[in-house]
Enzyme design. Structure first.
Site, PDB file in Angstrom:
ATOM      1  N   CYS A 121     -11.337   2.853  -1.785  1.00  0.00           N
ATOM      2  CA  CYS A 121     -10.108   3.613  -0.883  1.00  0.00           C
ATOM      3  C   CYS A 121      -9.748   2.904   0.422  1.00  0.00           C
ATOM      4  CB  CYS A 121     -10.163   5.062  -0.643  1.00  0.00           C
ATOM      5  SG  CYS A 121      -9.215   5.902   0.189  1.00  0.00           S
ATOM      6  N   THR A 122      -8.526   2.413   0.621  1.00  0.00           N
ATOM      7  CA  THR A 122      -8.153   1.976   1.852  1.00  0.00           C
ATOM      8  C   THR A 122      -8.697   2.440   3.130  1.00  0.00           C
ATOM      9  OG1 THR A 122      -6.157   2.879   1.767  1.00  0.00           O
ATOM     10  CG2 THR A 122      -6.100   0.534   1.091  1.00  0.00           C
ATOM     11  N   HIS A 123      -8.871   3.667   2.830  1.00  0.00           N
ATOM     12  CA  HIS A 123      -8.944   4.439   4.335  1.00  0.00           C
ATOM     13  C   HIS A 123     -10.626   4.484   4.718  1.00  0.00           C
ATOM     14  CE1 HIS A 123      -4.933   5.783   3.702  1.00  0.00           C
ATOM     15  NE2 HIS A 123      -4.919   6.725   4.808  1.00  0.00           N
ATOM     16  N   CYS A 126      -3.693  -1.022  -2.276  1.00  0.00           N
ATOM     17  CA  CYS A 126      -3.866   0.533  -2.649  1.00  0.00           C
ATOM     18  C   CYS A 126      -4.899   0.697  -3.959  1.00  0.00           C
ATOM     19  CB  CYS A 126      -2.643   1.208  -2.790  1.00  0.00           C
ATOM     20  SG  CYS A 126      -2.789   2.803  -2.960  1.00  0.00           S
ATOM     21  N   GLU A 177      -6.541   9.834   8.730  1.00  0.00           N
ATOM     22  CA  GLU A 177      -5.278   9.989   8.980  1.00  0.00           C
ATOM     23  C   GLU A 177      -5.102  10.542  10.237  1.00  0.00           C
ATOM     24  OE1 GLU A 177      -1.979   9.364   6.925  1.00  0.00           O
ATOM     25  OE2 GLU A 177      -2.709   7.561   5.772  1.00  0.00           O
ATOM     26  N   ASP A 202       0.888  -1.159  -0.074  1.00  0.00           N
ATOM     27  CA  ASP A 202       0.019   0.029  -0.093  1.00  0.00           C
ATOM     28  C   ASP A 202       0.908   1.247   0.034  1.00  0.00           C
ATOM     29  OD1 ASP A 202      -2.571   1.452   0.192  1.00  0.00           O
ATOM     30  OD2 ASP A 202      -1.924   2.128   2.379  1.00  0.00           O
ATOM     31  N   SER A 203       0.240   2.316  -0.540  1.00  0.00           N
ATOM     32  CA  SER A 203       1.021   3.603  -0.283  1.00  0.00           C
ATOM     33  C   SER A 203       1.620   3.949   1.183  1.00  0.00           C
ATOM     34  CB  SER A 203       0.101   4.966  -0.774  1.00  0.00           C
ATOM     35  OG  SER A 203      -1.128   4.945  -0.192  1.00  0.00           O
ATOM     36  N   THR A 234      -5.305   3.374  -5.419  1.00  0.00           N
ATOM     37  CA  THR A 234      -4.947   4.442  -6.473  1.00  0.00           C
ATOM     38  C   THR A 234      -3.651   3.497  -7.113  1.00  0.00           C
ATOM     39  OG1 THR A 234      -5.043   6.092  -4.847  1.00  0.00           O
ATOM     40  CG2 THR A 234      -3.539   6.642  -6.686  1.00  0.00           C
ATOM     41  N   TYR A 278      -0.574   8.723  -2.314  1.00  0.00           N
ATOM     42  CA  TYR A 278      -0.400   8.329  -4.011  1.00  0.00           C
ATOM     43  C   TYR A 278      -1.490   9.141  -4.719  1.00  0.00           C
ATOM     44  CZ  TYR A 278       3.471   4.662  -3.736  1.00  0.00           C
ATOM     45  OH  TYR A 278       4.466   4.126  -3.497  1.00  0.00           O
ATOM     46  N   GLY A 279      -2.606   9.450  -3.840  1.00  0.00           N
ATOM     47  CA  GLY A 279      -3.545   9.755  -4.661  1.00  0.00           C
ATOM     48  C   GLY A 279      -3.745  10.949  -5.131  1.00  0.00           C
TER      49      GLY A 279
END
Ligand code: DGL
Length: 271
Positions: free
Chosen positions: A190-192, A72, A157, A9-10, A74, A41-42
């Site tokens: 998106c991972t988040h 990821c 984050e 992942d980024s 992106t 990375y987005g």
């Protein structure tokens, strides 16, 4: 039986995908690599995301991961196809790289009744049009509506998603997406975003399917391993996980609780 499964992942968000993979397939050995030094990375260009992702895949191959999952979105959107079609073909080796987009798009295309699917992702994922292309490959009748949510990754984050400002931006992007069509299925691309799934749910009608990717990717990986015995037979199964980050392991460890539900001990990796 010496090879591990690499998860790339980024940065830290891919832990949401690792969490579900580990829940479903706890017996395998995993190596997680987060490129925190160069995240996010987005907002980066195609060329840069491709270069970074290819570098990560090569490193994970060197570190004995013959199967790499690009967690990821992106990176999956901007780099996976090219890596599969050029680098892996040239390599002619028994190594594989899988992403997170294909499994999710197949499911979304099947779930939607209104034939309107919404995608929420980073600027890079949305600009790539990857979700639209993949969904329409299998379901050409489906209309795909996309919405970039550039504020969400920093809000998550920094754990500000519950603040007034955070709520404002969650509502704003959801409303902008829902105005685009009779959407009944939304992919959190998106991972988040699984971290704020409950908050997102507050602004979405109950009839809408909200799709997080972790479980789907995990299920698809299990299916892949069942169908590819040659790969499965060389993977070691001691149930271990190691974490590498390209910047500040203490910070990675600190944030890991939010994304994985437990605090890990990562190691610094230099490119
Ligand atoms: N991991 C990225 C994704 O899933 C989000 C964070 C970033 O922009 O690097 O798209």
């Amino acid at each position: 039986m010496t090879k591990k499964i690499g998860i790339f992942d980024s940065g830290i968000g891919g832990l949401t995908v690792l969490k579900e993979i580990r829940n479903l397939l706890p017996e395998y050995d995993y190596l997680y690599l987060g490129d925190n030094a160069r995240a996010p990375y987005g907002t980066r260009s195609f060329e840069v995301v491709h270069e970074y992702t290819l570098q990560a895949v090569k490193r994970l191959f060197e570190l004995d991961c013959d199967l790499v999952i690009i967690a990821c979105n992106t990176a999956s959107a901007k780099a996976l196809r090219q890596i599969q079609q050029t680098f892996l073909v040239d390599l002619q080796d028994e190594k594989r790289v899988l992403g997170v987009i294909r499994p999710t798009t197949e499911l979304a295309g099947e779930l939607t009744k209104t034939k309107h699917v919404g995608i929420l992702g980073t600027n890079g994922t949305i600009a790539s049009n990857s979700y639209q292309i993949e969904i329409n490959k299998f379901h050409p009748e489906v209309q795909v509506h996309q919405q970039a949510c550039p504020m969400w990754v920093p809000l998550i984050e920094n754990q500000e998603y519950d603040s007034e400002g955070g709520k404002f931006f969650i509502k704003k992007y959801i409303n902008e997406l829902l105005e685009k069509g009779a959407i009944d299925t939304i992919i959190l691309a998106c991972t988040h975003y699984p971290i704020i799934a409950e908050e997102i749910q507050k602004y979405v009608p109950k009839t809408v399917n909200l799709i997080s990717q972790g479980e789907i990717v995990a299920e698809r990986l299990r299916n892949y391993l069942e169908r590819h015995e040659w790969m499965d037979s060389k993977l070691s199964k001691k149930g271990t996980i190691h974490y590498l980050t390209t910047e500040n392991p203490a910070l990675f460890d600190e944030k890991s609780s939010l994304f994985l539900g437990e605090k890990v001990q990562s190691e610094l990796m230099h490119w």
